[in-house]
Every structure is written in structure tokens, then in C-alpha cells.
Design an enzyme around this catalytic site. Structure first.
Site, mmCIF file in Angstrom:
data_model
loop_
_atom_site.group_PDB
_atom_site.id
_atom_site.type_symbol
_atom_site.label_atom_id
_atom_site.label_comp_id
_atom_site.label_asym_id
_atom_site.label_seq_id
_atom_site.Cartn_x
_atom_site.Cartn_y
_atom_site.Cartn_z
ATOM 1 N N SER A 47 0.871 -1.180 0.000
ATOM 2 C CA SER A 47 0.000 0.000 0.000
ATOM 3 C C SER A 47 0.905 1.226 0.000
ATOM 4 C CB SER A 47 -0.846 -0.011 1.280
ATOM 5 O OG SER A 47 -1.508 1.227 1.474
ATOM 6 N N TYR A 56 -2.317 -1.622 10.441
ATOM 7 C CA TYR A 56 -2.247 -1.729 8.979
ATOM 8 C C TYR A 56 -0.915 -1.191 8.460
ATOM 9 C CZ TYR A 56 -4.033 -1.223 4.139
ATOM 10 O OH TYR A 56 -4.233 -1.298 2.778
#
Ligand code: NAD
Length: 260
Positions: free
Chosen positions: A142, A155
């Protein structure tokens, strides 16, 4: 050896993973889909992809937070397709919360699905890839594997770890024809992003419209969401002969987010 390979794409019943499965199948690769969802809808998706692309497509619903089920995923893929040449670690989940309130069970689940499952699936498939002197690992990290945002501690940790795993495997596979790369998407409007809009609104005390405008798209200079198909196309390219010297890279597809 043929340029058509066999791929496991984790979390490919939805969003980015589904787009990657389509792109690999369109390139002629056999695909083992994985993920959760309604069995009838998954079967309809699988059958349609097979008809559209002509590539063989199978499905295994392993829960990636369970090592035993990852072993079974690899075993079934090997049984159906003979071997595993391409691993796309895409499955991921998100929770948005200030660290002091972050639920422990969600922390453990995010680490298990977003990070540890990728390590374990590579552990199970990397040796045979090296022995055959061809393999591709693609970790869907990401922009949050490169930079942070508040309220996403688990995350962001897990995605940075995926970038570290990518670099390590690139070195381990370098002389054996196995590449490892991370794709680092910015915001892609999938169910994962839809779900975090109300959570982010709550964490920041703002409206959901303001989350889209002032948080999500504010991060991306283009002011546009990335399209899942754009991630799929890059994954397919990384599996092509033209990409054989790209390894250990973290490739942003983020509308300029991490250029800032
Ligand atoms: P999504 O929610 O649409 O899809 C997630 C997939 O993972 C689904 O198929 C789901 O069934 C599967 N999954 C979840 N838990 C699982 C488990 N325990 N075992 C097996 N499968 C499981 O999400 P998405 O947006 O398509 O995200 C895909 C990946 O892309 C994730 O790793 C995410 O972190 C990453 N990513 C997404 C964005 C974005 O903006 N959407 C941005 C950057 C990175």
C-alpha cells in the site's frame, strides 16, 4: 518453458484481488482464487472468468489466518495445476482507530491476514520456485507501506513489513530466477475503502463526505481513485518476461501520493 504459469491470488473474491485474477487469467495464466463471500456468487465469478479468458480458474476458500488452511490451499493448487509459479499476496483487512482504543483482536487479525499469511505462503512455495528457476512473488502492500496515516497503526505496520519481506525475498531469489516486488496502491474504491469511510468519520469527528474529500482524495494529487484494473495490469506485467529484471521494488500506483 511456456510463458503461461499458475498463480495463487489471495483475497481474489473482491476488489483489487479479483482484478488481479482477471488480469493474470487474461494473460493466459491458470489462477487459484481465494477469499470469502457467498459461494454461489464466487462460483458465478469463477465460471465467468474461465469463459471470458479461456484460462483454467479454481477456487479455494482458505482462511489465511490459519496456517493449516494455507497448507491446504497450496496442496489443492498443486493437485489441480501441478505447481505454483506466481504468488500474489493480496488479502487484507483494515481497522481505523486511535491506538489507545485499538481492539487487540483486530490488531492480531490484521497482522495474521495482511502480514504473516504472506510470509507463510511464500515459505510454502518459494523453494519449489527456486528449484524450477522461475517464480514471481507480488505483495500488495500500500502507499501505507511507504508512508503513514494516523489511526491505522496495525495496517501501516503490516504493510511496511510486507515491503521488508519483498526486499528479503528479492535477495533470496535473485540468482534463481525468482523475483519479488511490492505494489503500493493509493486509494482504490473497493469494499475495504467503503467500510473505512464511516470509521474514519468517527475517529476524526467529521462527515463521511469530508472523509472522501479531505482525507482520502486529499492524499492523492490527481484527486482520483486508482482503478482496480490498473493494479491488475501491473501485476500481469510483473509476471511477463519484460519484467524479469525488476525485483525488490516497491511500486507506487497512488496518483502521486508518495511523491509529496
Ligand atoms: P476487499 O475488501 O475488496 O478485498 C479483500 C479480500 O481479502 C476479499 O477477497 C476477502 O474475502 C479477502 N480476505 C479477507 N480476510 C481474509 C482471510 N482471513 N482469508 C482469506 N481471504 C481473506 O479489499 P481491497 O481494497 O481489494 O484490498 C486488497 C488488498 O489491497 C489489501 O491487502 C489492501 O490492504 C490493499 N490495498 C487496498 C487499497 C484500497 O484503497 N482499496 C489501497 C492500498 C492497498
Amino acid at each position: 518453458m511456456s510463458e503461461f504459469r499458475t498463480a495463487i491470488v489471495t483475497g481474489s473474491t473482491s476488489g483489487i484481488g479479483l482484478a488481479i485474477a482477471h488480469a493474470l487469467a487474461r494473460a493466459g495464466h491458470a489462477v487459484m482464487m481465494n477469499g470469502f463471500g457467498d459461494p454461489a456468487e464466487i462460483e458465478a465469478e469463477r465460471a465467468a472468468m474461465e469463459i471470458e479468458t479461456g484460462a483454467p480458474i479454481a477456487f479455494n476458500g482458505a482462511d489465511l489466518s490459519d496456517f493449516g488452511q494455507i497448507d491446504a490451499l497450496v496442496a489443492e493448487t498443486t493437485e489441480i495445476f501441478g505447481q505454483v509459479d506466481i504468488v500474489v499476496n493480496n488479502a487484507g483487512i483494515q481497522t481505523v482507530s486511535a491506538i489507545e482504543d485499538f481492539p487487540i483482536d483486530r490488531y492480531n487479525q490484521i497482522m495474521a491476514v495482511n502480514m504473516t499469511s504472506a510470509w507463510y505462503l511464500c515459505r510454502a512455495t518459494f523453494g519449489p520456485m527456486k528449484a524450477r528457476r522461475w517464480g514471481r512473488v507480488i505483495n500488495i502492500a500500500s502507499a501505507h507501506g511507504l508512508v503513514a496515516s494516523p489511526y491505522k497503526s496495525a495496517y501501516v505496520m503490516a504493510k511496511h513489513a510486507l515491503v521488508g519481506l519483498t526486499k528479503t525475498l528479492a535477495l533470496e531469489g535473485a540468482e534463481a530466477g525468482v523475483t519479488a516486488n511490492a505494489i503500493c496502491p493509493g486509494y482504490v474504491r473497493t469494499p475495504l475503502v467503503e467500510r473505512q469511510i464511516p470509521e474514519t468519520a468517527k475517529a476524526r469527528g467529521i462527515s463521511e463526505d469530508a472523509v472522501i474529500r479531505d482525507v482520502l482524495l486529499a492524499a492523492q494529487p490527481t484527486k482520483r481513485f486508482v482503478h482496480p484494473g490498473q493494479i491488475g495490469a501491473l501485476a500481469a506485467f510483473l509476471c511477463s518476461p519484460a519484467a524479469s529484471e525488476i525485483t525488490g521494488a516497491s511500486l507506487p500506483v497512488d496518483g502521486g501520493w508518495t511523491a509529496q
